[in-house]
Design an enzyme around this catalytic site. Structure first.
Site, short mmCIF file in Angstrom:
data_model
loop_
_atom_site.label_atom_id
_atom_site.label_comp_id
_atom_site.label_asym_id
_atom_site.label_seq_id
_atom_site.Cartn_x
_atom_site.Cartn_y
_atom_site.Cartn_z
N ASP A 89 1.41 5.36 -44.06
CA ASP A 89 2.01 4.19 -44.68
C ASP A 89 0.99 3.06 -44.81
O ASP A 89 -0.02 3.03 -44.11
CB ASP A 89 3.18 3.68 -43.83
CG ASP A 89 4.49 4.36 -44.17
OD1 ASP A 89 4.51 5.16 -45.13
OD2 ASP A 89 5.48 4.09 -43.48
N GLY A 102 1.61 -9.90 -37.61
CA GLY A 102 1.70 -10.01 -36.16
C GLY A 102 0.87 -8.97 -35.43
O GLY A 102 0.76 -7.83 -35.87
N VAL A 138 0.84 -1.20 0.00
CA VAL A 138 0.00 0.00 0.00
C VAL A 138 0.87 1.25 0.00
O VAL A 138 0.64 2.19 -0.76
CB VAL A 138 -0.95 0.00 1.22
CG1 VAL A 138 -1.72 1.30 1.29
CG2 VAL A 138 -1.91 -1.18 1.14
N PRO A 196 3.00 -2.05 -34.28
CA PRO A 196 3.11 -3.21 -35.17
C PRO A 196 1.85 -3.57 -35.94
O PRO A 196 1.89 -4.46 -36.79
CB PRO A 196 3.49 -4.34 -34.20
CG PRO A 196 2.86 -3.93 -32.91
CD PRO A 196 3.00 -2.44 -32.86
N GLY A 220 3.99 2.54 -39.77
CA GLY A 220 3.95 1.32 -38.99
C GLY A 220 5.22 1.20 -38.17
O GLY A 220 6.27 1.72 -38.54
N GLY A 221 5.12 0.54 -37.02
CA GLY A 221 6.31 0.32 -36.19
C GLY A 221 6.86 1.61 -35.64
O GLY A 221 6.14 2.45 -35.11
N ASP A 222 8.18 1.78 -35.78
CA ASP A 222 8.88 2.97 -35.29
C ASP A 222 9.46 3.73 -36.48
O ASP A 222 9.99 3.11 -37.41
CB ASP A 222 10.01 2.54 -34.34
CG ASP A 222 10.76 3.73 -33.77
OD1 ASP A 222 10.42 4.16 -32.67
OD2 ASP A 222 11.67 4.24 -34.45
N THR A 239 8.20 -1.11 -31.88
CA THR A 239 8.79 -1.62 -33.11
C THR A 239 8.47 -3.10 -33.31
O THR A 239 8.49 -3.90 -32.36
CB THR A 239 10.30 -1.37 -33.12
OG1 THR A 239 10.83 -1.72 -34.39
CG2 THR A 239 11.01 -2.15 -32.04
N MET A 299 11.29 -7.60 -43.78
CA MET A 299 11.18 -7.49 -45.24
C MET A 299 11.98 -8.60 -45.93
O MET A 299 12.66 -8.38 -46.93
CB MET A 299 11.67 -6.12 -45.72
CG MET A 299 10.92 -4.95 -45.08
SD MET A 299 11.65 -3.33 -45.46
CE MET A 299 13.12 -3.38 -44.43
N LYS A 335 3.79 1.87 -49.66
CA LYS A 335 4.86 1.27 -50.44
C LYS A 335 4.57 -0.23 -50.50
O LYS A 335 4.87 -0.97 -49.56
CB LYS A 335 6.22 1.55 -49.80
CG LYS A 335 6.67 3.01 -49.91
CD LYS A 335 8.06 3.17 -49.31
CE LYS A 335 8.62 4.55 -49.58
NZ LYS A 335 7.84 5.61 -48.94
#
Length: 410
Positions: free
Chosen positions: A201, A367, A32, A178, A254-256, A284, A338, A223
């Site tokens: 993206d 994922g 506590v 992600p 996406g990601g970082d 990421t 990739m 892309k």
């Protein structure tokens, strides 16, 4: 029965205390007390703890010089010089004595075991971008915590805005995480909610775009692997021109932004053009996607390193900067991004460099999403399995001992 009507509200007076540099005494060192100490320390208070025993976390705070600690029983006089006190022992009679001393000294005191018997009550609190939120509900702690959490979530998501000032034109490079929209950072979601223009993206969570108002312009900067793509120079130009037109532009990735996201190229373009730019890191995918599949990239006694590698170029490509023979000699975890389309060539390079064919391998497609697929194999067979089972981008490849973790028993 009480004469107070049920809707009379909390009788306590909610106030913010300036405890910076002022002595606060906490009697008790269990869980506590531990929950309350962080905010007291963050407020700048000079915290002193008196307790027969403390949790390891409280002991660590004392060892780090964040508070002072006396391992003994409470004694009358311990509140001398205090501005505020908290009684959180597991002994009601001791807590009552602490409140009595505090009352005699005109020190406000929280009694953690029976809140109404103290002279102060700790609200359910949260901090958000310079704001302090506090909610009291007449001792109904679950209710106050639920309302506090709802208010915080509303601020984080942009449902409730805390700033009436106009948004300053500029660019924010925001990592969307992600894939699961809940995995964007709090700051990223807040800035996205204030955008005039969003340049998104393909891998940016599309559900986040659905939350935007109809007045927000969205530009698709997708892309597609080996397909259509918006040139990086065009993306840079769009960001700069949008900001120069007086808009607040969010580049949603996406990601970082800085992990194979060309984020620094975009920052350089903005800086060169004199456009204000901020970077919001994202969760990421080379760490979070394996985690979603039950795969840690490190594990004590198994691997002491992990390496993240771009699979954009084949091992024998003249522009490749990757030392594949050196990677083959590592004993830790190798995460390839990739890499699905050229996985046979990457696996061959690692095998040629001496990595064992039975090294565990896993491939996680999409994922963190509802459509996530996990393929488990070994280095010698993973490329063939990926082709046979139709695994496609976006996917993360994990090679190393921990790639075998989380698999179902045979």
């Amino acid at each position: 029965m009480s004469d107070t009507p049920p809707d009379a509200g909390d009788p306590n007076y909610l106030v913010g205390l300036d405890l910076n540099g002022r002595r606060v005494v906490v009697v008790g060192g269990g869980s506590v007390a531990q929950r309350r100490l962080g905010l007291l320390i963050a407020s700048g208070a000079e915290v002193h703890v008196v307790s027969r025993a403390v949790t390891p976390a409280v002991e660590g705070m004392a060892g780090a010089g964040q508070l002072t600690l006396e391992l003994r029983d409470y004694a009358d006089g311990d509140l001398d010089g205090a501005w505020y006190a908290i009684a959180c022992t597991d002994e009601p009679e001791t807590n009552a004595a602490i409140v009595a001393e505090a009352t005699a000294r005109r020190i406000f005191c929280v009694r953690a075991d029976v809140a109404r018997l103290g002279t102060a009550v700790t609200p359910a609190t949260a901090r958000y971008d310079g704001l302090s939120l506090g909610v009291l509900a007449g001792g109904a702690h679950r209710r106050s915590a639920a309302v506090r959490s709802a208010l915080l979530e509303a601020l984080q998501s942009g449902v409730v805005t805390d700033d009436s000032d106009p948004v300053v034109p500029g660019v924010a490079l925001v990592g969307g995480g992600p894939g699961d929209p809940d995995l964007i950072t709090v700051r990223g979601r807040r800035l996205l909610a204030r955008a005039d223009l969003v340049v998104a993206d393909r891998l940016a969570p599309p559900e986040l775009l659905a939350e935007l108002g109809p007045e927000v312009e969205v530009i698709d900067a997708a892309k597609i692997p080996y397909g259509r793509a918006m040139a990086q120079e065009e993306i840079n130009r769009t960001l700069v021109e949008g900001a120069r037109a007086g808009k607040f532009v969010v580049r949603l990735k996406g990601g970082d932004p800085y992990v194979f996201g060309r984020g620094y190229e975009e920052l350089e373009a903005c800086v060169e053009a004199g456009v204000a730019v901020t970077v919001v890191p994202g969760i990421t995918s080379p760490i979070s996607v394996p985690a979603a599949a039950g795969i840690p990239v490190t594990h004590r006694g198994v691997t002491h390193e992990f390496v993240v590698v771009s699979g954009h170029l084949a091992p024998d490509h003249p522009d490749s900067l990757v030392d594949w023979p050196a990677l083959a000699t590592l004993r830790g975890t190798l995460v390839l991004m990739m890499a699905v389309e050229r996985l046979d060539r990457f696996a061959a390079a690692l095998l040629d460099g001496g990595r064992a064919a039975d090294t565990p391998a896993a491939v996680i497609q999409e994922g963190t999403l509802r459509t996530q697929r996990v393929l488990r194999a070994d280095l010698g067979t993973v490329a063939e399995r990926v082709k046979a089972e139709g695994i496609r981008p976006p996917a993360i490849v994990v090679i190393g001992p921990t790639a075998g973790f989380g698999s179902a028993p045979a």
